[in-house]
Enzyme design. Structure first.
Site, PDB file in Angstrom:
ATOM      1  CG  ASN A 193      -2.036   1.019   1.080  1.00  0.00           C
ATOM      2  OD1 ASN A 193      -1.884   2.160   1.474  1.00  0.00           O
ATOM      3  ND2 ASN A 193      -3.140   0.613   0.464  1.00  0.00           N
ATOM      4  CD  GLU A 507      -8.572   4.028  -4.641  1.00  0.00           C
ATOM      5  OE1 GLU A 507      -8.529   5.098  -5.256  1.00  0.00           O
ATOM      6  OE2 GLU A 507      -8.153   3.898  -3.488  1.00  0.00           O
TER       7      GLU A 507
END
Lengths: 703, 703
Positions: A193, A507
């Site tokens: 991430n 997303e």
């Protein structure tokens, strides 16, 4: 050793004599508070005589002053009941009942003269909330929390829907496993991430959804997270005990407190029906009523935006291809545009035209402002100024044009995690919005937080997110904060917080994909604290159609995308796909146009976390209903009982269904639309494709 | 091993062939740059053929990318000379000459393709400045500094006037010792402070003043500290090498950089005359010209204030005696006043009357705003709001009253180190000032910095101090920041920075005392970077006269307090004592009234760090001169040669002298005032008492 056991039992029984017990209004839940050995506060929770939380310790470990852990005696006990109904500014239902039994225990520590703390329990029909309170008193003013020692001792090795505990992100795919399997699955659960900081092989996020072997659904989270650090759960997988684990600050401390003050509420929502978990308003009820006198400016928003084309890689946020820019020192008009910049005046007008034609409230535009060339991953302090558009984005003209079309512009404030910089520019940024016709902002906190060493979920950052919301309210601006801390029902108090991300949104369908069961879990986890700007409505599920280099695909059918507008409650709903795609499917798009975003009533018709959810909702102030049903990767039949409809009337429904051959991977765009008439007596069985669902709109037949 | 030595020499000589050499305009200083073994950049500095800095390495150690330490070749060499004069907005002289020889060396590293850095040397008659420059280039954008590896290899075990290196404070007494003695004296040198973080047994602050055994005065500091962390010096006491040691941030990093950028200048001021060190304008010259177009609102300020009575303990900043308050939640008017609150309307009016009567520009009032009950040491985030007065402080009335008396109010913004909170309130705080007639602010940063983990002298905080200054300029507000980073000549660029503390000020005379030689050292150390708000003028040197519980005393005679107005240059000068005391000594007070605070010329008549300083200055735009002379704990005779006066004219002087029996401890208030006439040919010997001095005002005799 055995001979000592009876003595220990006696000792324990002696103390249990001090136990305090309350039951929920419907008597299904029982909460017992007691002091165990050494004066340690503890509690237990039972549901219909089944243990939900076994004897679990309570306490706060402090720095510099004696901890609030043991040596307590009960100084006072207060029992009350409370029952009132209130109307949220926006929500899943017009009226929410706040009905609980309260136990307030005042605890004194002999070792620290005249010092008390209180533990307040509120027991609802749908679960328990408790918090620590530190009253104003001579011997307790400032203190620093080393760790909150709240425990949640579980009654078994439950099935859990979990995310890795992380101080910076919740954008992980949910893992479904028994708690005993967490440790073994942690490594693969931690996917990369933009900013992440895990803390343990058994660390978990909240809301943590669990299901016991005997069919209890248990959800642990928190409510009213204000000026405190966000709680994670550290699983003791030998004893199946979840221990509170707060987010530290840059120096490792976990909270700076000044009495009188209190912790957030720790919440345990429990039922033997999964639908009750989704229907719970316990977390909202534990938040304070709104502090705003005027809420007339807060409105649910349905919007489109210049966004998905950047997410897919078709277009760019950045104006040029430079790798390093300095705001205020670079004349962008003299740089070479990269030719992919979507936020240009002409293109934005196309979105405005589309929004206006189809009745959307607003148009979001990302990448409108200078600085996107090097916004990410550089730990750049002065990364955006939030008021300077790129040369091809004409703010004034777009304001004029949008206003002439009856559409609002939606602002975008990506902060890149640089919180000081955002706060420095915040007043001017909001003033710029007011001057240019923006009444809502999508804010973002992608990447590591500046000040460096702070985390997204620490007290420092949490304090900022709320500052941004209250400051926005001064300007009558609504906030939709992405990458901020997970919501804890604060939208009751601050209803201009109309959206958050704080989970893996749509997303990620363009970043490799979400699991097919993702949205059958989120309402049981992330959505417990408040709405998510999930950005559904992707009709072109093959990302390669926009960007040949991107092989990701959306793990749903087209129809399931429609159903999400109902199953993923939010007062802020985006139609996230491109106008060119919607224009090819205007029949299906009609559902997105029609679906309400604010509700009088909500009925959870069917639900099982990780498998399926079917919800029916009545549009606020209208005789219109909408139903969404979704399934995971398995085909399934949805059972729709229309008995939520008023009796004796006939309704016309439009059913948006997966095509017979639909499949989220192989044939996602197969759908069928049919009309029929129903009454409150109708039962409908509706087939769902693998990764599919259905959406239904219902209107009274006007004769 | 010996047989290898010649080979090494040859190798070294081979590289030295690349050496670059420049000399100062007056040829006294020689700077040599060369690459030594492994392509390490190095420099040497000689003064009149004596080594000042022996071969010393240069370089920057970085994180994540290859360091700028070795493997360099010289890609380009540029030599230039520069000579211009400029006029500061305020200063010690009307015109400053900026005259230097420059060597700009471009260095390439073979190991990192196409990456260069530059080292820029500016050699003045009074010393050297050098800095690192990181030009815009494809292979260098963002980088993180792990440590700056600049060295200052000294030629001997110099006598040094030093403070312990500390990331949070400079409020230590100066230790005078040989460098070799630093380690042994460090422990006792580190006295308690409200916020402190030392880093080494041989860590030192800059400006570091040294004197070599052969009589060279050497001062090491930095210039133009902007968006970089403050440099300390780590002494290698085996080799007498000072190594740069930057202030870290919360995660241990030392600087976040984006090319094109540069380091601050590292400065070495050198002379064989101590007076030349004090006369040096090298640090100002290395700063950029002012960025402000309009500087007409920036004026030197002579002020009195409600301050010393709190410092001594006679009065209080706080309104009541509560130990914990919450801003906005407490109605102060309903609390019990402690009866010692000095910042009340009636009392402030007395100061305004006094200021008006004696021609002062402004009145500072500390403790005027809510929050002083628990402002310190609590790590309290929301500690002040900077706009809410205590109930007994009538802002509007005081504004009216001060304006009617021709006096400005001076604002006080104590931040308690809570930087985020200050920035959040800054715009409103400055607007409040403008609305209420304040045009200058004394700001303070007492206590540990919030965000926690950051230090007073790190890049984060430095960035804030400059933000506060430039933001103040938007409102035409002058800033006097206490506990901020030590100045580095930035007042040239930002002339509304009219004062700083960043050293042990007069307040410490009430906290146990300053050494008698303190102010004979400060001009050689702290004042090298810019003026200090030292707050002289204490006539009642026995603190117990104000507070019987405080046995501290001021370690000067009364007359030395007068001399400080000349020897401690500042455009901001306070008469720090109480009006009631000045009223008892109006004859001596006359000097404080008369003395200028802005100057056309400055002459350092005599100086030796730690012993004595005598300075004569010509008032700006007037035919008036003022002389101050001070000594340490030893009685001494000051030699005043009046040849700085224009020839052929007669001047009337008033001499404020220590009484014959004066002594800083035993008889501090003994003084004698006499008048006489002088010409430019006059030589005067003036006796100074132990801890004493003299002050002289000079006016042309108008016939």
């Amino acid at each position: 050793m055995n001979k000592f056991i009876p003595a220990l039992f006696l000792f324990a029984f002696g103390l249990i004599a001090e136990a305090q017990e309350i039951t929920s209004p419907d008597k299904n839940l029982t909460l017992k508070f007691s002091l165990i050995q050494n004066g340690v506060p503890s509690y237990e929770l039972n549901y219909k005589n089944k243990p939900v939380i076994k004897s679990s310790k309570l306490g706060i470990e402090t720095k510099d002053i004696p901890s609030f852990l043991d040596g307590f005696t009960i100084a006072k006990v207060e029992n009350t009941t409370f029952d009132e109904s209130w109307n949220p500014v926006w929500g899943e239902q017009k009226t929410i009942r706040n009905h609980y039994t309260e136990l307030l225990v005042t605890l004194a520590q002999k070792s620290v003269k005249d010092r008390i703390i209180k533990v307040r329990f509120r027991l609802f029909n749908d679960g328990l909330g408790f918090r620590y309170e530190f009253p104003e008193q001579e011997n307790l003013t400032y203190f620093v929390i080393k760790e909150e020692r709240s425990q949640f001792a579980l009654a078994g090795d439950h099935k859990a829907f979990w995310l890795p505990g992380d101080f910076d992100t919740q954008e992980y795919s949910t893992v479904t496993s028994n708690l005993s399997e967490v440790r073994g699955k942690m490594k693969e659960a931690v996917t990369p991430n933009a900013s992440q900081q895990t803390f343990s092989d058994t660390g978990l996020q909240t809301p943590l959804m669990m299901k016991s072997k005997d069919g209890l659904y248990i959800n642990i989270h928190e409510a009213a997270l204000v000026d405190y650090s966000c709680m994670h759960l550290e699983l003791d997988d030998k004893n199946m005990v979840l221990n509170a684990f707060l987010t530290p600050d840059a120096v490792g401390d976990k909270g700076y407190m000044q009495a009188p003050t209190q912790s957030p509420w720790r919440t345990i929502v429990v039922s033997d029906k999964a639908a009750d978990i989704l229907a719970s308003k316990l977390i909202l009820n534990l938040n304070e009523p709104t502090k705003y006198e005027d809420v007339s400016w807060i409105k649910p928003v349905k919007y489109v935006g210049v966004w998905w084309e950047m997410i897919t890689g078709k277009s760019s946020w950045a104006y040029n291809d430079m790798t390093s820019v300095k705001l205020g020192e670079l004349d962008y008009s003299k740089t070479k545009p990269n030719g992919k910049h979507a936020a240009n005046t002409a293109h934005v007008k196309e979105y405005i035209d589309f929004a206006s034609k189809h009745g959307f409230d607003a148009v979001l535009v990302e990448g409108w402002n200078e600085g996107w060339e090097d916004w990410f991953g550089k730990s750049k302090d002065y990364v955006f100024d939030f008021v300077t558009p790129y040369p091809d984005f004409d703010v004034k003209e777009l304001h004029r044009y949008a206003a002439s079309k009856g559409v609002k512009m939606m602002m975008h404030h990506e902060t890149s995690g640089s919180i000081r910089n955002y706060e420095r520019h915040m007043d001017k940024a909001y003033q710029f919005m007011v001057a240019n016709g923006y009444n809502s902002v999508k804010s973002g906190y992608v990447g590591d937080i500046i000040p460096r060493g702070e985390y997204h979920y620490g007290q420092w950052a949490n304090n900022h997110y709320l500052y941004a919301i209250t400051k926005a309210a001064e300007y009558k601006i609504m906030v939709n904060a992405h990458e901020a801390v997970r919501p804890t029902g604060l939208s009751r108090t601050y209803p201009n917080l109309i959206g958050n991300e704080a989970a893996r949104g749509t997303e990620y369908e363009a970043f490799g994909g979400n699991n097919a069961d993702h949205t059958t879990i989120l309402p049981f986890t992330r959505l417990m604290g408040g709405p998510m700007d999930y950005t559904p409505g992707i009709f072109q599920t093959k990302v390669s159609a926009y960007n040949p280099d991107n092989n990701s695909f959306v793990h749903t059918t087209l129809v399931k995308q429609l159903a999400l507008y109902v199953t993923m409650y939010s007062p802020l709903q985006m139609a996230a796909d491109l106008p060119e795609t919607y224009n090819k499917h205007l029949d299906a798009f009609q559902f997105i146009k029609d679906v309400a975003i604010d509700w009088d009533e909500t009925n959870i018709l069917e639900a099982e976390p990780g498998d399926y959810i079917t919800i029916a909702r009545k549009a606020k102030g209208k005789n219109e209903w909408f139903i969404g049903g979704i399934t995971d990767e398995n085909a399934r039949v949805g059972n729709i009982n229309f008995d939520f409809l008023p009796k004796g009337k006939t309704y016309e429904v439009i059913i948006y269904a997966d095509g017979k051959d639909a499949h989220y991977e192989k044939n996602p765009q197969s759908y069928a639309i049919k009309k029929m008439k129903v009454t409150s007596k109708t039962n409908l069985k509706q087939q769902m494709a693998p990764g599919g669902g259905f959406a239904i709109s219902i209107k009274e037949v006007v004769k």
